[in-house]
Design an enzyme around this catalytic site. Sequence first.
Site, mmCIF file in Angstrom:
data_model
loop_
_atom_site.group_PDB
_atom_site.id
_atom_site.type_symbol
_atom_site.label_atom_id
_atom_site.label_comp_id
_atom_site.label_asym_id
_atom_site.label_seq_id
_atom_site.Cartn_x
_atom_site.Cartn_y
_atom_site.Cartn_z
ATOM 1 N N PHE A 260 -0.970 -15.826 -3.148
ATOM 2 C CA PHE A 260 -0.325 -14.587 -3.575
ATOM 3 C C PHE A 260 0.779 -14.913 -4.567
ATOM 4 C CE2 PHE A 260 0.213 -10.009 -2.470
ATOM 5 C CZ PHE A 260 -1.106 -9.735 -2.197
ATOM 6 N N GLN B 102 11.192 -2.418 -7.646
ATOM 7 C CA GLN B 102 10.118 -3.290 -8.111
ATOM 8 C C GLN B 102 9.019 -2.531 -8.860
ATOM 9 O OE1 GLN B 102 7.267 -5.463 -5.239
ATOM 10 N NE2 GLN B 102 8.353 -7.072 -6.346
ATOM 11 N N HIS C 214 5.296 -2.995 -10.061
ATOM 12 C CA HIS C 214 4.118 -3.831 -9.842
ATOM 13 C C HIS C 214 3.359 -3.862 -11.155
ATOM 14 C CE1 HIS C 214 0.344 -5.299 -8.254
ATOM 15 N NE2 HIS C 214 0.883 -5.488 -7.079
ATOM 16 N N LEU D 73 -2.563 1.551 -6.932
ATOM 17 C CA LEU D 73 -2.339 0.117 -7.051
ATOM 18 C C LEU D 73 -3.648 -0.671 -7.063
ATOM 19 C CD1 LEU D 73 -0.106 -2.206 -6.758
ATOM 20 C CD2 LEU D 73 -0.946 -2.327 -4.430
ATOM 21 N N GLU E 75 -2.451 -7.266 -5.907
ATOM 22 C CA GLU E 75 -2.252 -8.609 -6.416
ATOM 23 C C GLU E 75 -3.361 -9.547 -5.956
ATOM 24 O OE1 GLU E 75 1.905 -9.506 -6.790
ATOM 25 O OE2 GLU E 75 1.596 -11.242 -5.500
ATOM 26 N N ARG F 112 6.369 -10.563 -9.558
ATOM 27 C CA ARG F 112 6.090 -9.263 -10.162
ATOM 28 C C ARG F 112 7.086 -8.867 -11.232
ATOM 29 N NH1 ARG F 112 4.419 -6.280 -4.506
ATOM 30 N NH2 ARG F 112 2.420 -7.362 -4.337
ATOM 31 N N HIS G 285 6.835 0.453 -7.445
ATOM 32 C CA HIS G 285 6.048 0.070 -6.286
ATOM 33 C C HIS G 285 6.869 -0.082 -5.022
ATOM 34 C CE1 HIS G 285 2.831 -1.735 -4.062
ATOM 35 N NE2 HIS G 285 3.457 -2.881 -3.923
ATOM 36 N N ARG H 55 11.078 -8.660 -4.533
ATOM 37 C CA ARG H 55 10.290 -9.026 -3.361
ATOM 38 C C ARG H 55 9.019 -9.735 -3.777
ATOM 39 N NH1 ARG H 55 5.698 -6.578 -0.515
ATOM 40 N NH2 ARG H 55 5.621 -4.940 -2.078
HETATM 41 C C1 LIG Z 1 0.006 0.748 -2.634
HETATM 42 C C2 LIG Z 1 0.872 -0.219 -1.898
HETATM 43 C C3 LIG Z 1 0.372 -1.460 -1.541
HETATM 44 C C4 LIG Z 1 1.154 -2.367 -0.847
HETATM 45 N N1 LIG Z 1 0.622 -3.574 -0.516
HETATM 46 C C5 LIG Z 1 1.382 -4.459 0.178
HETATM 47 C C6 LIG Z 1 0.846 -5.725 0.552
HETATM 48 O O1 LIG Z 1 -0.299 -6.042 0.262
HETATM 49 N N2 LIG Z 1 1.609 -6.569 1.259
HETATM 50 C C7 LIG Z 1 2.878 -6.237 1.624
HETATM 51 O O2 LIG Z 1 3.523 -7.046 2.268
HETATM 52 N N3 LIG Z 1 3.413 -5.045 1.293
HETATM 53 C C8 LIG Z 1 2.702 -4.151 0.568
HETATM 54 N N4 LIG Z 1 3.252 -2.946 0.227
HETATM 55 C C9 LIG Z 1 4.556 -2.574 0.722
HETATM 56 C C10 LIG Z 1 4.487 -2.110 2.156
HETATM 57 O O3 LIG Z 1 3.266 -1.441 2.393
HETATM 58 C C11 LIG Z 1 5.572 -1.139 2.532
HETATM 59 O O4 LIG Z 1 6.783 -1.639 2.133
HETATM 60 C C12 LIG Z 1 5.626 -0.926 4.028
HETATM 61 O O5 LIG Z 1 4.379 -0.504 4.487
HETATM 62 C C13 LIG Z 1 6.668 0.054 4.441
HETATM 63 O O6 LIG Z 1 6.510 0.345 5.826
HETATM 64 P P1 LIG Z 1 7.548 1.217 6.617
HETATM 65 O O7 LIG Z 1 7.147 1.184 8.024
HETATM 66 O O8 LIG Z 1 8.902 0.770 6.269
HETATM 67 O O9 LIG Z 1 7.390 2.688 6.021
HETATM 68 P P2 LIG Z 1 6.165 3.700 5.897
HETATM 69 O O10 LIG Z 1 4.898 3.125 6.306
HETATM 70 O O11 LIG Z 1 6.278 4.284 4.550
HETATM 71 O O12 LIG Z 1 6.507 4.796 6.960
HETATM 72 C C14 LIG Z 1 7.531 5.733 6.807
HETATM 73 C C15 LIG Z 1 7.508 6.659 7.985
HETATM 74 O O13 LIG Z 1 8.675 7.438 8.012
HETATM 75 C C16 LIG Z 1 8.368 8.780 8.236
HETATM 76 N N5 LIG Z 1 9.414 9.592 7.638
HETATM 77 C C17 LIG Z 1 9.944 9.480 6.413
HETATM 78 N N6 LIG Z 1 10.880 10.403 6.226
HETATM 79 C C18 LIG Z 1 10.971 11.115 7.369
HETATM 80 C C19 LIG Z 1 11.763 12.211 7.799
HETATM 81 N N7 LIG Z 1 12.671 12.775 7.016
HETATM 82 N N8 LIG Z 1 11.572 12.698 9.029
HETATM 83 C C20 LIG Z 1 10.632 12.156 9.847
HETATM 84 N N9 LIG Z 1 9.894 11.114 9.502
HETATM 85 C C21 LIG Z 1 10.052 10.602 8.271
HETATM 86 C C22 LIG Z 1 7.015 8.954 7.638
HETATM 87 O O14 LIG Z 1 6.344 10.018 8.226
HETATM 88 C C23 LIG Z 1 6.365 7.637 7.970
HETATM 89 O O15 LIG Z 1 5.808 7.694 9.252
HETATM 90 C C24 LIG Z 1 2.469 -2.034 -0.502
HETATM 91 C C25 LIG Z 1 2.976 -0.804 -0.876
HETATM 92 C C26 LIG Z 1 2.208 0.087 -1.592
HETATM 93 C C27 LIG Z 1 2.818 1.356 -2.048
#
Ligand SMILES: Cc1cc2nc3c(=O)[nH]c(=O)nc-3n(C[C@H](O)[C@H](O)[C@H](O)COP(=O)(O)OP(=O)(O)OC[C@H]3O[C@@H](n4cnc5c(N)ncnc54)[C@H](O)[C@@H]3O)c2cc1C
Lengths: 127, 577, 253, 113
Positions: B113, B227, B229, B239, B242, B282, B350, B385
């Site tokens: 990666f 960031q 991407h 997306l 990578e 990135r 991203h 990141r």
């Molecule tokens: C397209 C894409 C591909 C990616 N690929 C990778 C990868 O291959 N490897 C890697 O390491 N990372 C990757 N990332 C980054 C990674 O996926 C995210 O940083 C990570 O999943 C974030 O997880 P989280 O649990 O913090 O938030 P999220 O999964 O975004 O969850 C947020 C939660 O908060 C809730 N929420 C938000 N606001 C409120 C509110 N006001 N009231 C109630 N609930 C709320 C939502 O409902 C949701 O359940 C990628 C990101 C993207 C966008």
Amino acid sequence: MTTGYRPRRDAFWFARTRSYTLFVLRELTSVFVAWSIVFLLMLIDALADGTLPEFAALAARPWMIALNVLALAATCFHAITFLNLAPKATVVRLDGWRVPAWMIQGGNHSAWVLVSALIAYFILRSP
Amino acid sequence: MIDVLIVGGGGAGLRAAIAVAERDPGLNVAVVSKVYPMRSHTVSAEGGAAAVIGIGDTLDEHCYDTISGGDWLCDQDAVEAFVAEAPEELIQLEHWGCPWSRESDGRVAVRPFGGMKKMRTWYAADKTGFHLLHTLFQTTLKYQDIIRYDEWYVTKLVVDDGRVHGVVAVEIRTGRIETIAAKTVILATGGCGRVFPFTTNAAIKTGDGMALAYRAGAPLKDMEFVQYHPTGLPFTGILITEAARAEGGWLINKDGYRYLQDYDLGTPTPTPKLRSMELGPRDRLSQAFVHEQHEGRTVDTPYGPVVYLDLRHLGERKIDARIPFVRELCKSYQNLDPATDLIPVRPVVHYMMGGVHTDIEGATPIAGLYAAGETACVSINGANRLGSNSLPEILVFGRRAGLAAADFARSHKGGEAAAVRTQGEDERRRLERAREGKRTGERVADLRELMQHTLEGAAGIYRTGDVLAKAVDTLADLRERAEDVRVEDVSTAFNTELINLQELHTMLDVAQTIVACALNRQESRGAHQRTDFTARDDDAYLAHSLVHRAPDGTPSVGLLPVTITRWPPGERVYGRD
Amino acid sequence: MTDTTQEVRQEAGTRTIRLEVARYRPGEDAEPVFQGYDVPLMADWAVLDGLNYVKDQLDGSLSYRWSCRMGVCGSCGMNVNGEPRLTCGTFLTEYGEGPVRIEPLKGFPVIRDLVVDIDDFLAKLSSVRPWLIREGEELPLTTEYAQTPEQLEAYKQYSMCINCLLCYSACPVYVLDPDFLGPAAIALAQRYNLDSRDMGDRFDVLNLDEAVWGCTFVGECTRVCPKHVDPAEAIQRYKLTAALRSILPWSKR
Amino acid sequence: MKRTVEPYLWLLFSGGGVVAAFVLPVFVLLFGVLMPLGLIDWPAAGHLQALAGNVLVRLALLGAVVLCLFHAAHRIRFTSEELLGIARFDLVIAVLCYGGAVAGGVVAGLLLF
Ligand SMILES: Cc1cc2nc3c(=O)[nH]c(=O)nc-3n(C[C@H](O)[C@H](O)[C@H](O)COP(=O)(O)OP(=O)(O)OC[C@H]3O[C@@H](n4cnc5c(N)ncnc54)[C@H](O)[C@@H]3O)c2cc1C
Ligand code: SF4
Ligand code: F3S
Ligand code: FES
């Protein structure tokens, strides 16, 4: 908690899309399966009573022929669909390699032709 | 009274919930989420999750890759904890059933990666986040005591006397507004990519948690580090992971030339070389794109300039085996087949390196308030990141925050009821007023769009002082206008316009902190590149930006030293041995 | 729609397509009514982009769910011209001159406009115990359970479900009888049943009249599934498993 | 654990489906279409009686009749319920359908033995 709006039942759901209609047709073949069995029992009855000519005359009535042409179509449709769907329930794996559906289907259809030929042979073979 | 209330049902939130349930089944734990947990944005992550397992790889190397990738802005104690716990977390996921891709002997497979010197990225084809999230969600179902508030939107943190007492939330389905009292709250609300117009992020990524904490008085950290991407599809911003480059994809400009070799990222080799060329970090890849664009070597499309990602030489079989989702996405959204066609790509917003300031246990300066996941800034990501560090981060720090909150809840009594009630009542009145509707005024969507373009213009890949200063004014103006927008939906049932309006407010808060921090940091580091201060300046800015909300509502930015343990700041070297 | 720049809107000004959208406001409407909107017919717009255009520019009161707009979060399922589809992956140009009729997914109670109540499905999902069940000692967190690519392949397909519920909406048995456990929940049970690491037994929840035996193999679930999960196959396979277990009580799985 | 008879009914249905697929089309083709149309001659009654005289053939025929009838009964039961929305009368419909199949089987048994 609101339960929300529940639409009323759609009485003609099976006419809405082609695939629903095909499904219903597939299921309705069962009526002709049942008819075919009745027809078979009539034949057996005729054989037992020695009234085969009467049976043959009945079978030759135009409406009877029409009915049996339909039954033929339906039982063939049944055979094709049923044998095609068989690989869904029976996933065969050899050494982790999944035998593709078309092979199983091909096997089923070959068996169908073979059995049919065999039956025809026994019935038609001159004594 | 809830013991641990988790806001967010993504990877971080669910991991925290399980951690609490396992630590002490007697604790009341609840997950509030504005979408059903399995819809959370973690579901979109494609490429993989990094953790050291292979022979020949060491924890120190993962630390070094992370720290140099973050341009020495990471807190090194946090990175060390993260790298040490990541392997257990990914194995834990395996024990919970995650369908990790495998080697033929049955062991978990890893792939290279960007910015990583060793192969250490675990993957589940190219739907890693999807499998990770569904595995976590399904595992939480085993713990029937976890209370779920699905499709509840949190609008406010109730904080009194320096301690959190719960949240105010709207049940979206019915419009019911409720104060949920809790001893501790964990924010796990994900990132804020939607403050920009062109992003890989889902519609729900509006930075709610950051704004909730910020309004409640907790500082945000390193908000200028956004960031880009390098490979997003031009119209949708979807997306292309990578992993496509890790499997051997090339980036070429309009002349078919692998242009990264001109940007001190190494020399092209036919097969991928770690920490080199397409497997550089990135920030550097996205910056190279801007230079190519200035040199006129990108291709113009209705959706802006693009370069191409070339996967054709990988062949259909490898594409289908390793990155089938890439092919599926290209076919349905771009109408092309990567096995035979070039994929047009451009840099796309991203990920948010910054977020709610927490310590290594996920604790914020407000007692009982924790944060984890993309919404938090611990910080292990520093100024940039590395791909595949975020998924293990949400697990490691989701668990840590869960355990810390559980311990806090066990050792503290519930808070003051009166303050909670008045704050809850005030918030209820505010929301009810918003729902009365208003026939005149600007549309939420129009203001959102103005904000997004302001941010793109001022806080994009390259930034400059006067544009940022102007953006401060524009955003202040938009804030005022946002107080007076049109609301057509007066219904209580599933009123998404009301929610969109709340999200506009949170995004404006977040946008203001991004611009303020970017203006304050007069240097270039990682994802923050100033054309008026092009060098990294360790003397003045080897420090985190810490932004508080001033009494007049404007952001006030300060600095906080970076924790350095064993890796003194050095040069970031890619493609040269 | 990610970037509705001014130019895009101008360019589209000329050609439009009509969306006929089902509106339902509890307490106000006795039953859903259709409301028409003309939206730009852009070559790369999905139906969802059209709806977003309506919400952002024409009528802020329209409600529907969406999030990832990349076919993986499972929230944007609706009935488009009578077919259950993911609106973020269904393009306006598929419908020629239009109009495009957009309704909530069939088979579920409608909460509002295009939003349906799926709590029933979530209850069903938990009922099949969709988690890895182990017996005896757990391995420490330093070692993974070995699983060969072939063993992974055996259940992988059933693990791809995004819970979009298009299959429920397409299944006449479910629409007729909401007690039916339904395609996605059974496919998920099979996902764990066929996982070489799983030691659980889900016979008690699957071998029921309203579980696998409710399915009459209409096969629509498989036809509409955007992720090629093939729930119809999962169900028929379990029917065979359950039938064999019923006549050979000592056999397992 | 809740008991259900569905697995047994389904096995009969599936078995019946296979038998029906293998034997019915050729039977209907010969006796229902080709012979009545005169495209092929009716076999001598004696030949057919001899065939049916074989105990094995008679057993096979009985089996085929019972399975095919169960197949038809099963499908008719579910299809009528789905088409007409009368699933709440399942018990009655089931008794009628499978009862019909059993009755058909008894008739066949009487005829054959
Ligand atoms: C397209 C894409 C591909 C990616 N690929 C990778 C990868 O291959 N490897 C890697 O390491 N990372 C990757 N990332 C980054 C990674 O996926 C995210 O940083 C990570 O999943 C974030 O997880 P989280 O649990 O913090 O938030 P999220 O999964 O975004 O969850 C947020 C939660 O908060 C809730 N929420 C938000 N606001 C409120 C509110 N006001 N009231 C109630 N609930 C709320 C939502 O409902 C949701 O359940 C990628 C990101 C993207 C966008
Ligand atoms: S099985 Fe397919 S159609 Fe059904 S919910 Fe899952 S992904 Fe959607
Ligand atoms: S459509 Fe329904 S009836 Fe069975 S095969 Fe699929 S669940
Ligand atoms: S918006 Fe996520 S599946 Fe369509």
